[in-house]
Scaffold this active site. Sequence first.
Site, short mmCIF file in Angstrom:
data_model
loop_
_atom_site.label_atom_id
_atom_site.label_comp_id
_atom_site.label_asym_id
_atom_site.label_seq_id
_atom_site.Cartn_x
_atom_site.Cartn_y
_atom_site.Cartn_z
N ARG A 55 0.92 -1.09 -0.02
CA ARG A 55 -0.01 0.05 0.08
C ARG A 55 0.84 1.18 0.02
O ARG A 55 0.28 2.06 0.30
CB ARG A 55 -0.99 0.23 1.16
N SER A 103 -10.53 -0.97 3.21
CA SER A 103 -9.85 -0.94 4.54
C SER A 103 -9.38 0.38 4.79
O SER A 103 -8.81 1.03 4.16
CB SER A 103 -8.52 -2.00 4.23
N GLU A 173 -4.53 3.56 6.05
CA GLU A 173 -4.41 3.16 4.62
C GLU A 173 -5.15 4.10 3.77
O GLU A 173 -4.68 4.58 2.81
CB GLU A 173 -4.83 1.62 4.36
C1 LIG Z 1 -14.97 -1.18 -1.24
C2 LIG Z 1 -13.62 -0.93 -1.46
C3 LIG Z 1 -12.72 -1.99 -1.42
C4 LIG Z 1 -11.55 -1.92 -1.74
N1 LIG Z 1 -10.48 -2.98 -1.73
C5 LIG Z 1 -9.24 -2.62 -1.89
C6 LIG Z 1 -8.37 -3.86 -1.74
O1 LIG Z 1 -8.63 -4.82 -1.72
N2 LIG Z 1 -6.92 -3.50 -2.17
C7 LIG Z 1 -6.59 -2.24 -2.23
O2 LIG Z 1 -5.00 -2.03 -2.27
N3 LIG Z 1 -7.23 -1.13 -1.96
C8 LIG Z 1 -8.63 -1.50 -1.94
N4 LIG Z 1 -9.50 -0.40 -2.06
C9 LIG Z 1 -9.03 1.12 -1.90
C10 LIG Z 1 -8.89 1.81 -3.10
O3 LIG Z 1 -10.09 1.51 -4.12
C11 LIG Z 1 -7.71 1.30 -4.04
O4 LIG Z 1 -6.65 1.50 -3.19
C12 LIG Z 1 -7.58 2.12 -5.27
O5 LIG Z 1 -6.67 1.61 -6.43
C13 LIG Z 1 -7.40 3.54 -5.05
O6 LIG Z 1 -7.62 4.18 -6.42
P1 LIG Z 1 -8.55 5.54 -6.30
O7 LIG Z 1 -8.50 6.00 -7.64
O8 LIG Z 1 -9.81 5.64 -5.47
O9 LIG Z 1 -7.68 6.68 -5.46
P2 LIG Z 1 -7.92 7.48 -4.33
O10 LIG Z 1 -8.47 6.82 -3.29
O11 LIG Z 1 -8.75 8.73 -5.12
O12 LIG Z 1 -6.47 8.17 -3.91
C14 LIG Z 1 -5.48 7.30 -3.30
C15 LIG Z 1 -4.16 8.19 -3.33
O13 LIG Z 1 -3.56 7.96 -4.60
C16 LIG Z 1 -3.43 9.54 -5.10
N5 LIG Z 1 -3.77 9.30 -6.69
C17 LIG Z 1 -5.09 9.39 -7.05
N6 LIG Z 1 -5.03 9.39 -8.41
C18 LIG Z 1 -3.67 9.54 -8.82
C19 LIG Z 1 -2.93 9.72 -9.92
N7 LIG Z 1 -3.67 9.69 -11.27
N8 LIG Z 1 -1.55 10.02 -9.78
C20 LIG Z 1 -1.11 9.62 -8.58
N9 LIG Z 1 -1.63 9.46 -7.26
C21 LIG Z 1 -2.94 9.75 -7.36
C22 LIG Z 1 -4.48 10.32 -4.29
O14 LIG Z 1 -3.90 11.35 -4.15
C23 LIG Z 1 -4.36 9.29 -3.02
O15 LIG Z 1 -2.97 9.86 -2.13
C24 LIG Z 1 -10.92 -0.46 -1.92
C25 LIG Z 1 -11.84 0.58 -1.74
C26 LIG Z 1 -13.17 0.28 -1.72
C27 LIG Z 1 -14.21 1.56 -1.67
#
Ligand SMILES: Cc1cc2nc3c(=O)[nH]c(=O)nc-3n(C[C@H](O)[C@H](O)[C@H](O)COP(=O)(O)OP(=O)(O)OC[C@H]3O[C@@H](n4cnc5c(N)ncnc54)[C@H](O)[C@@H]3O)c2cc1C
Length: 215
Positions: A55, A103, A173
């Site tokens: 992560r 998480s 996280e």
């Molecule tokens: C129901 C649910 C289940 C999930 N299960 C998991 C799982 O099993 N495993 C897991 O790892 N995660 C999980 N997640 C967390 C999340 O969905 C992932 O980590 C996802 O990949 C993050 O992408 P995001 O676009 O939502 O980023 P965000 O949550 O919007 O951002 C996360 C971070 O990335 C940065 N960011 C966003 N876009 C960019 C970009 N283009 N360039 C650089 N930095 C950027 C943001 O500034 C922030 O610091 C889950 C979330 C939900 C809602």
Amino acid sequence: MRRAWIRGSIGGAVRMNAGGHGSDMAASLVRVRVVDLAGGEDGAVAAPALDLGYRRSSLASTQVVVHADLQLAPGDRATAEAEVAEIVRWRRANQPGGQNAGSVFTNPPGDSAGRLVDAAGCKGLRHGSAQVSTKHANFIQADEGGSADDVWAVMREVRRRVADATGVQLRVETRMVGFADPTDDPAPEPEPAGQPDGVAGPGGPGGPGGSGVGA
Ligand SMILES: Cc1cc2nc3c(=O)[nH]c(=O)nc-3n(C[C@H](O)[C@H](O)[C@H](O)COP(=O)(O)OP(=O)(O)OC[C@H]3O[C@@H](n4cnc5c(N)ncnc54)[C@H](O)[C@@H]3O)c2cc1C
């Protein structure tokens, strides 16, 4: 690639090295294109230079992933669909639906954040519109129209109770954005140590104009 059912954008997935079910982005990421909002650099960075871990990555907050190349292994469609279906089934059976951000805390080495939160008696703990899931203790459910402040309050209380009960300081996280007092952050992930500019950008040693860590 086992990213089935992980919600989010490809850029967020790279930054967080999203993963689960025995795999993560690091397993298939080859290179990304990064635009640095501070310096204006724009170019390719090879995956090893991102220092992807559990992560985490070495991307700085000013560095935006605008493109990603993934290397996937060819496979059988029916087998892949069955594998995805099994992951979805497992998630539905073990994790809550509704409004949550996935998480909340990272797993400490050798343990599970959900187990610790449960052991500290926090399942069902509520503050205003937010509540620790009764299905999986590492998820916080928000009511319809709920507030991020309430979620944050639950996170802080859970963290305090787990520390009191077990001595373990959980790390967050979920990325917290826009809170008035950043010093109140329960456990902010530090910027990459010794790398105030994050990964060596395209204009740096890893970029098209440099040598070493770039594509
Ligand atoms: C129901 C649910 C289940 C999930 N299960 C998991 C799982 O099993 N495993 C897991 O790892 N995660 C999980 N997640 C967390 C999340 O969905 C992932 O980590 C996802 O990949 C993050 O992408 P995001 O676009 O939502 O980023 P965000 O949550 O919007 O951002 C996360 C971070 O990335 C940065 N960011 C966003 N876009 C960019 C970009 N283009 N360039 C650089 N930095 C950027 C943001 O500034 C922030 O610091 C889950 C979330 C939900 C809602």
